[in-house]
Design an enzyme around this catalytic site. Structure first.
Site, PDB file in Angstrom:
ATOM      1  N   HIS A   1       0.849  -1.189   0.000  1.00  0.00           N
ATOM      2  CA  HIS A   1       0.000   0.000   0.000  1.00  0.00           C
ATOM      3  C   HIS A   1       0.881   1.233   0.000  1.00  0.00           C
ATOM      4  CE1 HIS A   1      -3.170   2.803   1.103  1.00  0.00           C
ATOM      5  NE2 HIS A   1      -4.016   1.873   0.688  1.00  0.00           N
TER       6      HIS A   1
ATOM      7  N   ASP B   1      -7.843  -5.378  -0.103  1.00  0.00           N
ATOM      8  CA  ASP B   1      -8.297  -6.292  -1.152  1.00  0.00           C
ATOM      9  C   ASP B   1      -7.908  -7.749  -0.894  1.00  0.00           C
ATOM     10  OD1 ASP B   1      -9.583  -4.437  -2.778  1.00  0.00           O
ATOM     11  OD2 ASP B   1      -7.693  -3.767  -3.640  1.00  0.00           O
TER      12      ASP B   1
HETATM   13  N1  ACO Z   1       4.230  -7.508  -4.311  1.00  0.00           N
HETATM   14  C1  ACO Z   1       5.579  -7.503  -4.432  1.00  0.00           C
HETATM   15  N2  ACO Z   1       6.333  -6.414  -4.324  1.00  0.00           N
HETATM   16  C2  ACO Z   1       5.686  -5.270  -4.075  1.00  0.00           C
HETATM   17  C3  ACO Z   1       4.285  -5.197  -3.917  1.00  0.00           C
HETATM   18  C4  ACO Z   1       3.569  -6.381  -4.052  1.00  0.00           C
HETATM   19  N3  ACO Z   1       2.241  -6.388  -3.957  1.00  0.00           N
HETATM   20  N4  ACO Z   1       3.929  -3.920  -3.684  1.00  0.00           N
HETATM   21  C5  ACO Z   1       5.062  -3.210  -3.684  1.00  0.00           C
HETATM   22  N5  ACO Z   1       6.118  -4.025  -3.923  1.00  0.00           N
HETATM   23  C6  ACO Z   1       7.545  -3.632  -4.003  1.00  0.00           C
HETATM   24  C7  ACO Z   1       7.858  -3.081  -5.375  1.00  0.00           C
HETATM   25  O1  ACO Z   1       8.259  -4.077  -6.274  1.00  0.00           O
HETATM   26  C8  ACO Z   1       8.969  -2.112  -5.049  1.00  0.00           C
HETATM   27  O2  ACO Z   1      10.143  -2.841  -4.826  1.00  0.00           O
HETATM   28  P1  ACO Z   1      11.576  -2.226  -5.225  1.00  0.00           P
HETATM   29  O3  ACO Z   1      11.711  -0.988  -4.405  1.00  0.00           O
HETATM   30  O4  ACO Z   1      12.534  -3.306  -4.854  1.00  0.00           O
HETATM   31  O5  ACO Z   1      11.509  -1.945  -6.694  1.00  0.00           O
HETATM   32  C9  ACO Z   1       8.529  -1.531  -3.714  1.00  0.00           C
HETATM   33  O6  ACO Z   1       7.746  -2.546  -3.100  1.00  0.00           O
HETATM   34  C10 ACO Z   1       7.714  -0.260  -3.848  1.00  0.00           C
HETATM   35  O7  ACO Z   1       6.609  -0.539  -4.738  1.00  0.00           O
HETATM   36  P2  ACO Z   1       5.799   0.574  -5.522  1.00  0.00           P
HETATM   37  O8  ACO Z   1       4.892  -0.108  -6.485  1.00  0.00           O
HETATM   38  O9  ACO Z   1       6.724   1.612  -6.065  1.00  0.00           O
HETATM   39  O10 ACO Z   1       5.056   1.254  -4.305  1.00  0.00           O
HETATM   40  P3  ACO Z   1       3.675   1.983  -4.321  1.00  0.00           P
HETATM   41  O11 ACO Z   1       3.624   2.847  -3.165  1.00  0.00           O
HETATM   42  O12 ACO Z   1       3.393   2.597  -5.665  1.00  0.00           O
HETATM   43  O13 ACO Z   1       2.736   0.672  -4.124  1.00  0.00           O
HETATM   44  C11 ACO Z   1       0.728  -0.386  -4.676  1.00  0.00           C
HETATM   45  C12 ACO Z   1       1.437   0.683  -3.859  1.00  0.00           C
HETATM   46  C13 ACO Z   1       0.541   0.125  -6.116  1.00  0.00           C
HETATM   47  C14 ACO Z   1      -0.627  -0.644  -4.051  1.00  0.00           C
HETATM   48  C15 ACO Z   1       1.560  -1.700  -4.700  1.00  0.00           C
HETATM   49  O14 ACO Z   1       1.838  -2.146  -3.387  1.00  0.00           O
HETATM   50  C16 ACO Z   1       0.911  -2.784  -5.525  1.00  0.00           C
HETATM   51  O15 ACO Z   1       1.004  -2.762  -6.765  1.00  0.00           O
HETATM   52  N6  ACO Z   1       0.211  -3.769  -4.855  1.00  0.00           N
HETATM   53  C17 ACO Z   1      -0.476  -4.822  -5.548  1.00  0.00           C
HETATM   54  C18 ACO Z   1      -1.830  -4.323  -6.083  1.00  0.00           C
HETATM   55  C19 ACO Z   1      -2.832  -4.122  -4.976  1.00  0.00           C
HETATM   56  O16 ACO Z   1      -3.028  -4.964  -4.109  1.00  0.00           O
HETATM   57  N7  ACO Z   1      -3.541  -2.984  -5.055  1.00  0.00           N
HETATM   58  C20 ACO Z   1      -4.598  -2.619  -4.091  1.00  0.00           C
HETATM   59  C21 ACO Z   1      -4.127  -1.522  -3.192  1.00  0.00           C
HETATM   60  S1  ACO Z   1      -5.368  -1.109  -2.002  1.00  0.00           S
HETATM   61  C22 ACO Z   1      -6.493  -0.272  -2.894  1.00  0.00           C
HETATM   62  O17 ACO Z   1      -6.193   0.423  -3.830  1.00  0.00           O
HETATM   63  C23 ACO Z   1      -7.895  -0.353  -2.510  1.00  0.00           C
END
Ligand code: ACO
Length: 377
Positions: free
Chosen positions: A260, A314
């Protein structure tokens, strides 16, 4: 004046708001200052909606009036039903919902968003009619007739009745009510921000909600709940969770339902929903997906805990909806039925001090290029 570019506007305040607050370090979410844990136990979705929209818990008579207003506006025009009938049966229900909400605005064309009375009734209609549209499309796309709402049923009872034509057991309506409370609002997320950008042009609320629905659909936002259930089905058994996660992470893929932008601990909504799962499965029999989810959470804690990536809202919601017999592609429309409360609360707030959103950009292109005639390119 040069500005730092922050991708995804991470950490950039887009509005001042008193609707809700998240403490991402401690895992606390409050609606109008009240903890969600308390609302889930003591409130109902419509009372919480009133709290979000108007800033305080309603008195008994205010709540009665609000519930009555919503109850009396659940019906949808037969033309909206006809519109839904014409959509492809394999289309995504979020697209059907978006199309129907856009069309709703054509039936209620009060365009003056400075008219407070009109805005109240628009909010009531949107809250009342989204469940009717969602339930209607669920039935129509498989060739069944729409079941109109019943005024003697409460909000969640009526939704489940319109889906199944059966009066639901209290355990299902209570579960759905908690799910709707937990999905009703969450500060400046992507769909709320999208709605506010649209609202800042003084567009009508149907257009505002239509744009928010579009943003909610994406798999990085509300659409993740569908993908979680698909992932849990694909994993199949708890023993296969670790190799699955290791493979995904090795391929630099994200695990849906985890992580998140704001929470650096387990999302408090995921904790509550996990409790809901346990209660539901005690009363109605367990779900194989739940056993897999527990193992995914445990293994993810080992593999991703260092990055502070934990279950979000989720992660467990889809397992609950699946147990309720709701089809996977209807999970995000259920999210929208709840989140419309938050979108409208932010819309009300923004109208009081509106300023058109018009951010800047950092131009990285060229200047003064010659126009080359087509035969010379
Ligand atoms: N699985 C694996 N690695 C992850 C995940 C995940 N679900 N989420 C983040 N990371 C890692 C990224 O790969 C990244 O790693 P790195 O720094 O080594 O490259 C780091 O954590 C940061 O990730 P970002 O995507 O840049 O962080 P952001 O703040 O944009 O992430 C997000 C938020 C988009 C929700 C992300 O965690 C994600 O894509 N999760 C999966 C989708 C999801 O469940 N969405 C629902 C969110 S809740 C809602 O909207 C109601």
């Amino acid at each position: 004046m040069p500005h730092d570019f922050l991708p995804g506007l991470a950490g950039v305040p887009a509005a001042k708001s008193a609707v809700s607050d998240v403490d991402g370090q401690r895992g606390i979410l409050e609606y109008r200052g009240i903890r969600i844990e308390e609302l889930c136990v003591k409130s109902s979705f419509l009372e919480t909606t009133h709290l979000l929209l108007f800033g305080r818990l309603p008195t008994k008579s205010e709540l009665d009036r609000f519930v009555e207003d919503v109850t009396h506006h659940r019906r949808i025009k037969y033309r909206i039903v006809d519109l839904l009938k014409c959509l492809p049966e394999h289309g995504h229900p979020m697209d059907a919902l978006q199309a129907a909400v856009a069309a709703l605005g054509m039936f209620y064309p009060g365009r003056n968003v400075k008219d407070i009375d009109n805005n109240y009734w628009s909010a009531v209609r949107l809250i009342a009619k989204l469940p009717t549209i969602v339930a209607a499309y669920a039935r129509l796309r498989r060739g069944d007739e729409q079941i109109p709402p019943r005024d003697d049923l409460d909000f969640c009872e009526d939704f489940l009745y319109m889906l199944t034509e059966k009066l639901p057991e209290p355990v299902w309506t209570e579960t759905l009510d908690v799910c709707l409370i937990l999905h009703a609002e969450h500060t400046m997320n992507a769909s709320t921000f999208t709605g506010l950008v649209t609202a800042s042009t003084l567009a009508d609320p149907y257009t505002v909600v239509t744009s928010s629905i579009g943003a909610l659909k994406g798999p990085l936002h509300g659409g993740a709940n569908e993908e979680v259930v698909q992932m849990l089905r694909e994993i199949g058994t708890p023993a296969r969770a670790r190799p699955y996660l290791e493979r995904k992470l090795k391929d630099k893929q994200k695990i849906m339902g985890l992580g998140h932008r704001v929470y650096k601990v387990k999302d408090p909504r995921a904790t509550i929903l996990q409790g809901v799962c346990e209660r539901l499965f005690r009363e109605c029999g367990t779900s194989p997906l739940y056993e897999v989810a527990l193992e995914v959470e445990r293994v993810a804690g080992e593999l991703l805990g260092e990055k502070k990536i934990y279950p979000n809202v989720d992660f467990y919601s889809g397992i609950i909806y699946d147990k309720m017999g709701i089809e996977v592609d209807f999970f995000t429309p259920l999210f929208a039925m709840a989140r419309v409360a938050g979108w409208l609360a932010h819309w009300f707030e923004q109208l009081r001090e509106n300023k058109l959103f018009r951010p800047d950009q950092i131009y990285e292109g060229e200047h003064n290029r010659p126009y080359v005639p087509i035969e010379k390119r």
